[in-house]
Design an enzyme around this catalytic site. Sequence first.
Site, PDB file in Angstrom:
ATOM      1  N   ARG A   1       0.811  -1.224   0.000  1.00  0.00           N
ATOM      2  CA  ARG A   1       0.000   0.000   0.000  1.00  0.00           C
ATOM      3  C   ARG A   1       0.836   1.263   0.000  1.00  0.00           C
ATOM      4  O   ARG A   1       0.291   2.357   0.125  1.00  0.00           O
ATOM      5  CB  ARG A   1      -0.970  -0.017   1.190  1.00  0.00           C
ATOM      6  CG  ARG A   1      -1.899  -1.209   1.135  1.00  0.00           C
ATOM      7  CD  ARG A   1      -3.053  -1.170   2.113  1.00  0.00           C
ATOM      8  NE  ARG A   1      -3.781  -2.422   1.965  1.00  0.00           N
ATOM      9  CZ  ARG A   1      -3.753  -3.442   2.809  1.00  0.00           C
ATOM     10  NH1 ARG A   1      -3.023  -3.346   3.907  1.00  0.00           N
ATOM     11  NH2 ARG A   1      -4.420  -4.538   2.579  1.00  0.00           N
TER      12      ARG A   1
ATOM     13  N   ASP B   1     -13.261 -12.538  12.703  1.00  0.00           N
ATOM     14  CA  ASP B   1     -12.240 -11.845  11.908  1.00  0.00           C
ATOM     15  C   ASP B   1     -12.582 -10.365  11.760  1.00  0.00           C
ATOM     16  O   ASP B   1     -12.425  -9.779  10.699  1.00  0.00           O
ATOM     17  CB  ASP B   1     -12.080 -12.490  10.532  1.00  0.00           C
ATOM     18  CG  ASP B   1     -10.840 -11.989   9.803  1.00  0.00           C
ATOM     19  OD1 ASP B   1      -9.866 -11.616  10.470  1.00  0.00           O
ATOM     20  OD2 ASP B   1     -10.857 -11.948   8.556  1.00  0.00           O
TER      21      ASP B   1
ATOM     22  N   LYS C   1     -14.939  -3.012  10.909  1.00  0.00           N
ATOM     23  CA  LYS C   1     -15.634  -3.887   9.965  1.00  0.00           C
ATOM     24  C   LYS C   1     -17.107  -4.047  10.337  1.00  0.00           C
ATOM     25  O   LYS C   1     -17.936  -4.305   9.464  1.00  0.00           O
ATOM     26  CB  LYS C   1     -14.966  -5.269   9.933  1.00  0.00           C
ATOM     27  CG  LYS C   1     -13.635  -5.338   9.222  1.00  0.00           C
ATOM     28  CD  LYS C   1     -13.158  -6.787   9.155  1.00  0.00           C
ATOM     29  CE  LYS C   1     -11.831  -6.938   8.447  1.00  0.00           C
ATOM     30  NZ  LYS C   1     -11.399  -8.362   8.395  1.00  0.00           N
TER      31      LYS C   1
END
Length: 736
Positions: free
Chosen positions: A139, A333, A360
């Site tokens: 990135r 996760d 998330k």
Amino acid sequence: MKKQRRFRPILFGAFPLVMALLFTGCSTDENKERTWSVYKADENSSSYSPLDQINASNVGQLKPAWTFAIHDAPKGSTAGAVKPQVASTGNSQCNPIIVDGVLYATSSKQWAYAVDAATGKEIWSFDPFNGADRGNISRGVTYWETRDGGPDSDKRILFTAADRLIALDARTGKPIESFGEQGKVNLNVGLRGDPNAITVTPTSPGIVYKDLLILGSRIPDTYDEQPGFVRAYDCKTGKLVWTFHTIPQPGEPGYETWPKDAYKSVGGVNNWAGLSLDSKRGLVYLALGSPTYDFYGADRKGENLYGNCLVAVDAATGKHVWHFQTVHHDLWDYDLPAPPNLVTVHQDGKDIDAVAQITKQGFVFVFNRETGKPIFPIEELKVPVSHMPGETAWPTQPFPTKPAPFSRQSMTEADLTHYSDADHEAILKKFRSLRNEGIYTPPDLKGTLELPGTRGGGEWGGAAYDPASSYLYIKSNDAPDIQTITKVDQLDEGGNLTVFDQGKKLYTTYCAGCHGADKNGIEPSYPSLVGLKNRMNRDAALYKISVGGGPMPAFKTILQGKEEAILAYVYDLKQGDSKSNPKEVKSKPAQTKPGAPRYLNTTGYVTFKDPSGNPALRPPWGTLHALNLSTGEYAWQIPLGNDEKRQKKGAPETGQESKGGPIVTAGGLVFISGTADKKLRAIDKKTGKLLWQSTLPGIANATACSYQAKGKQYVALSVGGSDANPAGYIMAFALP
């Protein structure tokens, strides 16, 4: 669909300019060519540009200024084309930085490039693998210079490739021989395992505090992996200066939240998404991921600090200052997916320096930057219990009272799509078979619906912060997963099988959920493997399978001793093929301990779809939000991206999944890309109105940047590969 909410007016005038200058530390005359010199713009991870030459009144005139064709992947390679005539769309994640007229970036092969920021002409390139076909997701890079900043000062580019930290001369691209060992530091050294037997592969760049590079890492999400320690290295020598143990060791705070010896065997809790820095206060903020294994934690009962924590650490010493855990004992996760934004919140006539963390799950947690005290109250609420053997889910999870979630967190039968009677009936039957009790429903042997799924909610592109208005711009996904939990020792009962047939069994268990039973893939995130042997050599393929990359987890420990089997099936090398290994092998016994069963989620990271490949959840599938951080209310929310094939006549745009994040500028604009329709868009930051868009040669699955070079403002971004150039591009746009 979420309703578009009325924008609350704020004062625009001199105030935005003053705030922008205070926020960036720039004057009106100097440092104009360093307004995007750090990943996500600055040490605050703001994704904000104080430039306004391109603005809401003239953005409609924006044109391509230059295109740099990355050149480290031949035609037909998997850096771009993933199957004949289809270009890859998921490998471009770099957010370039710009320092004094030079743009620095990395490619999907982890090569480093320096490009003239005004013309796109290459200055230098560096191959960290000396011609080997390696590389992974990257990135970006980090810039460091000696503090005098003069013409003869030491200027370096620091970046990672595979498991090495590399220092290059920023002027020439040549390795700094005095750094580490001939310009490289082995990141496997200093963890728990044998450096020759483990693999640490950072994906996001580190951040500089004085002469320290503070760096996280990407750790495979499987059993028996390494802890994700955050470490600081001397920018001059490469020497390790401090280590923050993200899984506490005996005597350290947080150790009591784990079983006694968990620190010896549990892995993960890593900072893979990037960091933010308050250099004035000397604090670095870590956004940490989940412990491994992600979906089953019988070997790590407890809250598991500092898993899924936002942690403030003394940047000079690595000493813990404060933390907040966003998920206790994670089984979903739900890593913290992006670096936190350092922001200023205006409440009761006061300005509060704060830190905002997207998740998330679709939450935004906002805290006082110094103390960690929540800006908005947070409640611990009961969540569903686990039915898995040996598992004990934590009974409560934290829910912020404000802001409201920016992603859907539950799903009913009314939310299912109906593209055909047969498709609807199939997903309805599947939906009714699953355990589905809303957010934080634990994994279950009967299968579990997870919404938001493993890809969010929020993603690694993160949010953009506008200091003039205290607005936070967030791109979200609505993409449910189905968790399919299978016991490991059941998977290893292979008996006497040919290499090819054993590979088929492995592929069906671990790979088909993403790449399809026919190996045709699920574009754009999961490429086709048909004809892979013509595009990628065996060593490169095995490396990719072992260490993972992007949404693909690492399978190093699972496939140990079975490498030839998976390659035989993926390369379609049946017994008798001259390139195959015709011998028969037995499956490797399950590596489990008495009383310690192991379970795997074999369909993680895949969106719930009907048999024809349509999303099972009604749109929108991707949304852009403008959040007023001072009030905790949303100003507007719009679908981002459009699937014309699935858009119903007269209906709003569908929105699309994406990973890259937005940027916001003093010119009143939000720029964002990443959707499968290959668009780069400019949106009015006050109203959410689309002002301009351009179709790119590939999906720009990355966050853009905006900078000034030779008096001209540019918007630039990394773009994925195309048939013409599989390695992809860096493209810049400017006014005529």
